[in-house]
Write an enzyme that holds these catalytic residues in place. Structure first.
Site, PDB file in Angstrom:
ATOM      1  N   THR A  33       2.746  17.185  43.462  1.00  0.00           N
ATOM      2  CA  THR A  33       3.103  18.305  42.596  1.00  0.00           C
ATOM      3  C   THR A  33       4.127  17.879  41.560  1.00  0.00           C
ATOM      4  O   THR A  33       4.856  16.890  41.758  1.00  0.00           O
ATOM      5  CB  THR A  33       3.686  19.463  43.441  1.00  0.00           C
ATOM      6  OG1 THR A  33       3.960  20.571  42.589  1.00  0.00           O
ATOM      7  CG2 THR A  33       4.960  19.062  44.129  1.00  0.00           C
ATOM      8  N   GLY A  34       4.166  18.595  40.474  1.00  0.00           N
ATOM      9  CA  GLY A  34       5.215  18.443  39.469  1.00  0.00           C
ATOM     10  C   GLY A  34       5.372  17.035  38.935  1.00  0.00           C
ATOM     11  O   GLY A  34       4.408  16.335  38.620  1.00  0.00           O
ATOM     12  N   GLY A  35       6.651  16.629  38.839  1.00  0.00           N
ATOM     13  CA  GLY A  35       6.976  15.331  38.272  1.00  0.00           C
ATOM     14  C   GLY A  35       6.443  14.172  39.080  1.00  0.00           C
ATOM     15  O   GLY A  35       6.075  13.130  38.521  1.00  0.00           O
ATOM     16  N   LYS A  65       5.934  27.068  45.363  1.00  0.00           N
ATOM     17  CA  LYS A  65       4.721  26.266  45.156  1.00  0.00           C
ATOM     18  C   LYS A  65       4.177  25.698  46.465  1.00  0.00           C
ATOM     19  O   LYS A  65       2.982  25.651  46.688  1.00  0.00           O
ATOM     20  CB  LYS A  65       4.959  25.153  44.138  1.00  0.00           C
ATOM     21  CG  LYS A  65       6.170  24.270  44.393  1.00  0.00           C
ATOM     22  CD  LYS A  65       6.449  23.389  43.186  1.00  0.00           C
ATOM     23  CE  LYS A  65       7.765  22.632  43.359  1.00  0.00           C
ATOM     24  NZ  LYS A  65       8.151  21.914  42.130  1.00  0.00           N
ATOM     25  N   LYS A 137       8.964  18.757  63.061  1.00  0.00           N
ATOM     26  CA  LYS A 137       8.722  19.496  64.301  1.00  0.00           C
ATOM     27  C   LYS A 137       7.401  19.073  64.933  1.00  0.00           C
ATOM     28  O   LYS A 137       7.302  18.933  66.156  1.00  0.00           O
ATOM     29  CB  LYS A 137       8.707  21.000  64.019  1.00  0.00           C
ATOM     30  CG  LYS A 137       8.356  21.842  65.256  1.00  0.00           C
ATOM     31  CD  LYS A 137       8.437  23.328  64.992  1.00  0.00           C
ATOM     32  CE  LYS A 137       8.045  24.096  66.263  1.00  0.00           C
ATOM     33  NZ  LYS A 137       8.225  25.565  66.108  1.00  0.00           N
ATOM     34  N   HIS A 275      50.484  -1.606  62.432  1.00  0.00           N
ATOM     35  CA  HIS A 275      50.180  -0.681  63.523  1.00  0.00           C
ATOM     36  C   HIS A 275      50.467   0.766  63.146  1.00  0.00           C
ATOM     37  O   HIS A 275      51.145   1.494  63.867  1.00  0.00           O
ATOM     38  CB  HIS A 275      50.935  -1.077  64.794  1.00  0.00           C
ATOM     39  CG  HIS A 275      50.702  -2.490  65.225  1.00  0.00           C
ATOM     40  ND1 HIS A 275      49.438  -3.036  65.301  1.00  0.00           N
ATOM     41  CD2 HIS A 275      51.559  -3.478  65.579  1.00  0.00           C
ATOM     42  CE1 HIS A 275      49.528  -4.295  65.694  1.00  0.00           C
ATOM     43  NE2 HIS A 275      50.804  -4.587  65.859  1.00  0.00           N
ATOM     44  N   GLU A 327      46.653  -9.489  56.534  1.00  0.00           N
ATOM     45  CA  GLU A 327      45.281  -9.061  56.836  1.00  0.00           C
ATOM     46  C   GLU A 327      44.568  -8.539  55.585  1.00  0.00           C
ATOM     47  O   GLU A 327      43.426  -8.887  55.324  1.00  0.00           O
ATOM     48  CB  GLU A 327      45.295  -7.951  57.906  1.00  0.00           C
ATOM     49  CG  GLU A 327      45.731  -8.420  59.282  1.00  0.00           C
ATOM     50  CD  GLU A 327      44.606  -9.074  60.067  1.00  0.00           C
ATOM     51  OE1 GLU A 327      43.489  -9.213  59.523  1.00  0.00           O
ATOM     52  OE2 GLU A 327      44.837  -9.466  61.218  1.00  0.00           O
ATOM     53  N   ARG A 437      64.981  11.081  70.103  1.00  0.00           N
ATOM     54  CA  ARG A 437      65.366  10.787  68.729  1.00  0.00           C
ATOM     55  C   ARG A 437      66.495   9.761  68.627  1.00  0.00           C
ATOM     56  O   ARG A 437      66.491   8.909  67.728  1.00  0.00           O
ATOM     57  CB  ARG A 437      65.748  12.093  68.016  1.00  0.00           C
ATOM     58  CG  ARG A 437      65.870  11.965  66.512  1.00  0.00           C
ATOM     59  CD  ARG A 437      65.673  13.314  65.843  1.00  0.00           C
ATOM     60  NE  ARG A 437      64.312  13.792  66.068  1.00  0.00           N
ATOM     61  CZ  ARG A 437      63.253  13.457  65.326  1.00  0.00           C
ATOM     62  NH1 ARG A 437      63.403  12.641  64.298  1.00  0.00           N
ATOM     63  NH2 ARG A 437      62.065  13.934  65.600  1.00  0.00           N
ATOM     64  N   PHE A 462      64.563  17.943  63.169  1.00  0.00           N
ATOM     65  CA  PHE A 462      65.996  18.174  63.387  1.00  0.00           C
ATOM     66  C   PHE A 462      66.540  17.359  64.549  1.00  0.00           C
ATOM     67  O   PHE A 462      65.799  16.898  65.417  1.00  0.00           O
ATOM     68  CB  PHE A 462      66.286  19.658  63.595  1.00  0.00           C
ATOM     69  CG  PHE A 462      65.619  20.284  64.809  1.00  0.00           C
ATOM     70  CD1 PHE A 462      65.957  19.917  66.110  1.00  0.00           C
ATOM     71  CD2 PHE A 462      64.659  21.278  64.646  1.00  0.00           C
ATOM     72  CE1 PHE A 462      65.368  20.506  67.215  1.00  0.00           C
ATOM     73  CE2 PHE A 462      64.058  21.874  65.747  1.00  0.00           C
ATOM     74  CZ  PHE A 462      64.415  21.482  67.029  1.00  0.00           C
ATOM     75  N   ASP A 467      74.424  13.668  69.188  1.00  0.00           N
ATOM     76  CA  ASP A 467      74.557  12.257  69.573  1.00  0.00           C
ATOM     77  C   ASP A 467      73.986  11.295  68.538  1.00  0.00           C
ATOM     78  O   ASP A 467      74.547  10.227  68.280  1.00  0.00           O
ATOM     79  CB  ASP A 467      73.934  12.011  70.952  1.00  0.00           C
ATOM     80  CG  ASP A 467      72.505  12.526  71.075  1.00  0.00           C
ATOM     81  OD1 ASP A 467      71.986  13.089  70.086  1.00  0.00           O
ATOM     82  OD2 ASP A 467      71.927  12.376  72.175  1.00  0.00           O
TER      83      ASP A 467
END
Length: 513
Positions: A33-35, A65, A137, A275, A327, A437, A462, A467
């Site tokens: 069909t078509g193009g 179509k 299918k 890392h 690397e 922390r 925070f 300390d």
């Protein structure tokens, strides 16, 4: 005996002439069909029009179509069920044995900046996916091909026996459903974004295989690299490899981390990653100066690392990097002299990336967990230091403020608990991934060594108590930037005042788990 029939309708006409000629030589009739029909007939390949089969005209500007019982009956009819055979005969439906279809170029259409939504919608294929799904299918009887790369293999198999095997038909059918699913996923994503839906009830994603990797994080793990079906220009997936052995799983993750960090800087900048964490970041008036600062930040950890430079690699920088085992080196470009020198190392990966696209629209981050997927937008909030507030008696100097801005851009890319000790142009010490922390503070300050005196410190979240600030003060830190928000903020503020530290709260956390 009724001749076998093939239905061919393709937007991508790569290889279609040779494929159609091969089918005709094997005695197969071509419906088209078509193009596609015009292309085949121009090469002298006889075709039957869709209208001849359906006895119904193409209509609605080609929107209708192939959506017809004489097409889909020929695709879906089971040849081993007598009632199907009789119904097909009664209604003049001939079986279609081969389907070669690829779809309207929706992806290529939406990649064009000038494309309107109306144009995008007109490039949503309806008949193509319907034919593909029907044929797939019923792959017990119908051979369906959607990828031009499969034409030669299919013809070779037909040439040997006149038939395709069930294994081949099943494999091709699976590819069809992957293809149509990916096609629909792109359409769904496009329209979802168009209506501004942020949390759709279901998420449809599609990626294209870029590379099968030698192994994953460890040698006993299988791995592959997939990239967005709609390419992201500023990404490791879109970087161009000029030299060196193929990337590994860990290379890709590290390079991704380095590229993300480089996005923070407009001035000449060099990022070294090891890392998934930066081991050295430097900025300067020239890329050579920036590289020297990045190298000096941690000349031990940079060994075997990934380097991203946001300016062309020239001969001077190349000579310095050539002395190290690295690397990957990623940059916008390499001078001829630099490339000649660096490519002498056969395994060193040299890659280019379009840094002009670093501020393009940023995709969401997707992280897999057992049984699901986490989605969040990237941490790209644009901050202005004038919106920060000083919480201590002493205010930072201009030099300290510049250093705090630099360290704050850096700490958001370090794995939490994250601490960065820096001056205005380079990282001096980085503490990452610790369970508490203060442990990260100790690591960062120890790494900074004698340079810690007069440096600044950034914390991604925070301080839960005073300390960490006390340890920083005892070791010469002069200014701190942190989000604030702890119930014990005052304890940290009092400790900073005790040691004459200027401390700024940003009210924005950059925790990277």
């Amino acid at each position: 005996m009724t001749k076998k029939r093939a239905l061919i309708s393709v937007s991508d006409k790569t290889g279609i002439i040779a494929f159609a000629k091969g089918l005709v030589e094997l005695g197969v009739e071509i419906i088209s069909t078509g193009g596609t029909k015009s292309t085949l007939e121009a090469e002298g390949i006889p075709t039957i029009s869709i209208e001849e089969v359906t006895e119904f005209p193409e209509m609605l500007d080609g929107r209708v179509k192939t959506l017809h019982p004489k097409i889909h009956g020929g695709l879906l009819g089971r040849r081993d069920v007598m009632s199907h055979v009789k119904e097909m005969e009664a209604n003049g439906i001939q079986p279609i044995d081969f389907v070669c279809v690829n779809l309207y170029p929706f992806k290529e259409t939406i990649l064009k900046e000038e494309t309107t939504q109306e144009q995008a919608i007109e490039n949503i294929d309806i008949g193509g996916p319907s034919m593909l799904r029907s044929a797939a299918k019923n792959h017990q009887f119908v051979t369906v091909v959607v990828d031009p790369m499969d034409y030669d293999q299919l013809l070779a198999e037909l040439s040997k026996t006149g038939e395709t095997t069930f294994a081949t038909r099943q494999k091709l059918a699976a590819k069809v459903f992957r293809h149509t699913a990916g096609y629909d996923a792109m359409i769904a994503e496009y329209l979802t974004e168009a209506v501004g839906e942020k949390e759709p009830e279901s998420l449809t994603l599609t990626y294209d295989l870029k590379q099968v990797l030698r192994y994953g994080e460890n040698s006993h793990q299988n791995a592959a690299f997939y990239q967005n079906a709609i390419p992201v220009d500023f990404s490791i997936a879109n970087a161009k490899q000029l030299h060196g052995k193929e990337l590994s799983y860990n290379n890709i993750k590290d390079a991704d981390a380095a590229i993300r960090i480089s996005r923070e800087f407009d001035q000449p900048a060099v990022v070294a990653v090891k890392h998934m964490n930066p081991c050295g970041i430097g900025i300067g008036e020239t890329i050579n100066e920036a590289y020297q600062y990045a190298y000096e930040a941690d000349p031990v950890s940079i060994f075997g690392g990934i380097i991203v430079l946001n300016r062309e690699v020239d001969k001077d920088v190349a000579e310095k990097m050539h002395q190290l085992f690295l690397e990957i080196i990623i940059a916008p470009s390499f001078s001829v002299e630099a490339f000649t020198l660096l490519s002498a190392k056969k395994n060193l990966r040299l890659m280019t990336l379009d840094f002009s696209q670093k501020d393009q629209a940023i995709e969401d981050e997707k992280v897999s967990v057992l049984g699901g997927l986490l989605i969040q937008n990237q941490d790209i909030v644009k901050e202005k230091s004038e919106n920060w507030h000083v919480v201590t008696k002493r205010r930072p100097t201009i030099d300290e403020l510049n250093a705090l801005e630099f360290s704050w851009k850096t700490v958001k890319h370090v794995k939490s608990n994250a601490i960065v000790v820096a001056n205005s142009h380079q990282t001096l010490g980085i503490g990452a991934g610790q369970m508490n922390r203060v442990g990260s503070v100790e690591i960062a300050i120890k790494q900074a060594g004698a340079k810690v005196n007069g440096a600044v410190l950034a914390s991604d979240a925070f301080f839960p108590m005073g300390d960490s600030v006390e340890y920083a003060g005892k070791n010469g830190i002069k200014a701190i930037v942190q989000p604030g928000g702890s119930i014990k903020d005052q304890e940290s503020i009092d400790m900073a005042d005790k040691y004459g530290i200027a401390m700024i709260f940003t009210d924005i956390r950059h925790f990277r788990h």
